[in-house]
Enzyme design. Sequence first.
Site, PDB file in Angstrom:
ATOM      1  N   GLU A 174       0.848  -1.182   0.000  1.00 42.06           N
ATOM      2  CA  GLU A 174       0.000   0.000   0.000  1.00 42.06           C
ATOM      3  C   GLU A 174       0.894   1.246   0.000  1.00 42.06           C
ATOM      4  O   GLU A 174       1.184   1.772  -1.028  1.00 42.06           O
ATOM      5  CB  GLU A 174      -0.970  -0.030   1.184  1.00 42.06           C
ATOM      6  CG  GLU A 174      -2.121   0.926   0.982  1.00 42.06           C
ATOM      7  CD  GLU A 174      -3.500   0.336   1.262  1.00 42.06           C
ATOM      8  OE1 GLU A 174      -3.605  -0.824   1.665  1.00 42.06           O
ATOM      9  OE2 GLU A 174      -4.475   1.073   1.061  1.00 42.06           O
ATOM     10  N   GLU A 203      -3.495  -0.052  12.928  1.00 48.64           N
ATOM     11  CA  GLU A 203      -4.563   0.368  12.022  1.00 48.64           C
ATOM     12  C   GLU A 203      -5.939   0.149  12.654  1.00 48.64           C
ATOM     13  O   GLU A 203      -6.851   0.945  12.493  1.00 48.64           O
ATOM     14  CB  GLU A 203      -4.467  -0.449  10.730  1.00 48.64           C
ATOM     15  CG  GLU A 203      -5.525  -0.119   9.699  1.00 48.64           C
ATOM     16  CD  GLU A 203      -5.270  -0.818   8.376  1.00 48.64           C
ATOM     17  OE1 GLU A 203      -4.599  -1.873   8.383  1.00 48.64           O
ATOM     18  OE2 GLU A 203      -5.733  -0.309   7.338  1.00 48.64           O
TER      19      GLU A 203
HETATM   20  C1  RAM Z   1      -6.755   1.665   3.699  1.00 47.10           C
HETATM   21  C2  RAM Z   1      -5.636   2.578   3.983  1.00 47.10           C
HETATM   22  C3  RAM Z   1      -5.991   3.869   4.665  1.00 47.10           C
HETATM   23  C4  RAM Z   1      -7.428   4.241   4.589  1.00 47.10           C
HETATM   24  C5  RAM Z   1      -8.127   3.634   3.410  1.00 47.10           C
HETATM   25  C6  RAM Z   1      -9.583   3.974   3.343  1.00 47.10           C
HETATM   26  O1  RAM Z   1      -6.399   0.792   2.675  1.00 47.10           O
HETATM   27  O2  RAM Z   1      -4.669   1.892   4.715  1.00 47.10           O
HETATM   28  O3  RAM Z   1      -5.577   3.917   5.999  1.00 47.10           O
HETATM   29  O4  RAM Z   1      -7.499   5.631   4.523  1.00 47.10           O
HETATM   30  O5  RAM Z   1      -7.976   2.266   3.356  1.00 47.10           O
END
Ligand code: RAM
Length: 920
Positions: A508, A772
């Site tokens: 990512e 996250e």
């Molecule tokens: C994920 C990313 C990010 C977020 C989006 C919507 O893949 O890691 O943190 O903003 O999604």
Amino acid sequence: MKIQFTILLISILTFGNSYSQKAGSATISIHETRVEYLENPEGIDIPHPRFSWILKGEGRNRFQSAYQIIVTSSLEKFIKNEVDIWDSGKVNSNDTNQIEYDGIPLKSDSKYYWKVKIWDESGGISEWSAPAHWSMGLLNFSNWKGLFIGHDVGYNKADKYDSLYLPPARYLRKSFKLNKKIKKATAYTTALGLYELRLNGNKVGEDYFLPGWTDYNKRLYYQTFDITDKLHEGENVIGAIVADGWYAGYIGYALLVRLDKVREFYGVNPSFMGQIHLEYEDGSTEIIASDKSWKSNEGAIREADIIMGETYDARLENSGWDAPNFDDSEWKSPKIYTYPNGKLEAHPGTKVKNVEQLKPIEITEPSPGTYVFNLGKNIAGIAELKVKGNKGTKVQLRFGEILKSDGHIQTENLRKARATDTYILNGNSEETWQPKFTYHGFQYVEVTGYPGIPNLDAITGLVLSSIETNASTFNSSNAMNNTLFKNIKTTQSANFFEIPTDCPQRDERLGWTGDAQIYMRSATYNSDVAAFMTKFLVDLDDAQRWYGAYPNFAPFPYSRPNQYAPAWMDVGIIIPYNMYKVYNDTRALDFMYEGMQKFMRFQEDASTDYLRPGGGNNWGDWLAVNEETSHDFIGAAFYGYDAKLMAEMAEALGKTEDAAKYRNLFENIKKAFAKKYILENGQTTEDTQTTYALALYFDLYPDGLAKKGAARLAEKIEKNGYKFTTGFLGTKHVMLALSKYGYNDISYKIFQQTEYPSWGYSVENGSTSIWERWNSYTKDDSENSDLNAKMNSFSHYAFGSVAEWMFQHAVGIDTEDSGYRNIIIKPAITKEMDFIEGSYKSINGTIASSWNWKGNNLLMNIKIPVNTKAKVTIPTSKEANIKEGNKSLNKHSSIKVLDSNENETILEIGSGVYTFSIKM
Ligand code: RAM
């Protein structure tokens, strides 16, 4: 050359001293002189660069009343005080930043020397600041002589989705002779791809991941290196190693979701371009530019991809290729590439550097021959390998953020990021290697194929980051919160990597805009991100969609339509606003203004009766738990917030008509919003934590109802056991909203919470970083394969946005105007904690605030930098109960009592150190 420079410096310093004989009683000294936020920057291309400095001085209420800046074109002139470029004269002003150069036009390829002196509040003159310099890069396109050169490695087309195509790096060299004495030599270099510049056997500069990531279709950054000291008479060799990088390599999740393109988003073949400008002592000049006369080849770097990893076959090293006396007769003439469309510009930000080195704290061997090195914290960077063994031995490094219960690293959450480095020994003696064009997000390094049993020295962790997280300190009576603070910094460091990325480990690493806007203000507390974010504004502006929305991430390499979302697209308003608020940077506003207006029109078109609905990707209150807030609510709330910030920004730019227009828009949105979403009893129609947090923090409540809304939020949090139900958007605003309406104790309860979902929960489960998800990992259920295999990063700064509350409320440092000239000191004092202490290094210098209980007495220590003043809120209405340094307030002529209400006394203080003791 070095010695000469030192002598010059000594004479400058002596000169500075003698000049200051005129100085009065002033003890104010000048520090950290900067140009465009950077210390002695090389090769900037801004015609009117901005100067700044920080003042320090003893005593209280110290101010700058005037300044004088002088700029010269050479060190000799600088020493003799022969001002040939700019003498600002004495300027009566207390500005210490955002001061624009206003002399004769600055010339391309030129170095400038500058210093500043100031007059204090009583007319005393400071000494001149230490000598500083900057240089201008190549300002005109016609200055560029170099061709984009590369090496044809063939193209071994792999199956797009099922196997990786990882071509080798390209090596380029040019030997040249110098027969005369050099006065000055400067290299201007760049690449489509990534490059490392080499000169006479060494890397030039300390930066990694040059030239940086931009929308290469629009612009490419170049670097400027002063290489005067690195050349000698006789043969010299300049070289470059070039790899795919963001230009041609894998980016983001393209492979995972099987986009049409998975790599080569900007071009197929990486290439290098550059030139050396030589100025001889006899006055003649020469340019050595990249062209057909260079030589090209492949070498030891067999694979080099930012996400997938690097492979180095030391048997294929062309030893000495970047130094004199090397036989390059077998090297080819390079292939010429074109760069037709983009601009060439100087990189405006801070570049990736090795900011810390980590020794492993432990090695384990979960299965025979598989060694796992624990670096102690979850970083972004690379591992340096030390190894001795037979030629051809293959050592493989893999990277993980956590361990599974069997002791092996967990790699499932890396998704399609191969994150594997391979080193093949040449077998000579001890070999030390680090990759150049890849990085990983990791705490653990798994080593296989190591000849013999490795010791701790075999691996060193190199933390790579574009920033240093040294602007803030925080300490409190709660050890968990102190660890949380460390974790926030670790994760900011890991993700401020050329752009603000969401996470450094999986496939990512994109500049996700929702994350960036949510964390922006927190980021500014921990680090000086002024230059870093100046660069990101360019990325945002370049990535703005043609229809006006800012996209989900920037740079935006994919060709996908409708990639925007409420709270993500608002980045284009919120980041510039904070650049202004924190750094007093109106130039950032100017730069973004047109785009911001376009974005506001896009929102206007999408709205009905001033309500902007959801739309685009609708990530909502991303990763919220147990409560869902509608996308329309989020869209409408952020539209209101944007209008409010636009009004303030237009005002700052002197656009009074626009300011009135946006204020009016805000009022209309506020009315429409209240009508649709706020009930008469103060509850929101959706009644989630996030709805209250956003509406209260964005001032969208009708005045009479805000208190009721805040009470309802407090009640909901209490009922939920002082725990969140929020995701990325709500989390930042809940405690800011609670504290705004006086519910500090509740904020502190959430802050100290250790049950899921909370920050304490991650700390108690051993995190060294910000996750996250609230439940990314638990000690008891580390095998939660469902979560781990999915989107689950352990280095995601979004939930670290609590830093904003920590500094604005717990420590209590904020700015009333822009750029911390009028400081607010208003710590949220609570019995929930024994003490909190913190500091923040603002653009005006370090501000410190701490408070602690001594029985029923409260002690507050405050430090305010020179040239600023502060409004301090003391939590008692009784003036007689407040003492500063053992004297009651009325004995202090320098402390003004501004106001008092039932709970507080508000004082005004100038610079200095203060100790308040308050009988409570
Ligand atoms: C994920 C990313 C990010 C977020 C989006 C919507 O893949 O890691 O943190 O903003 O999604």
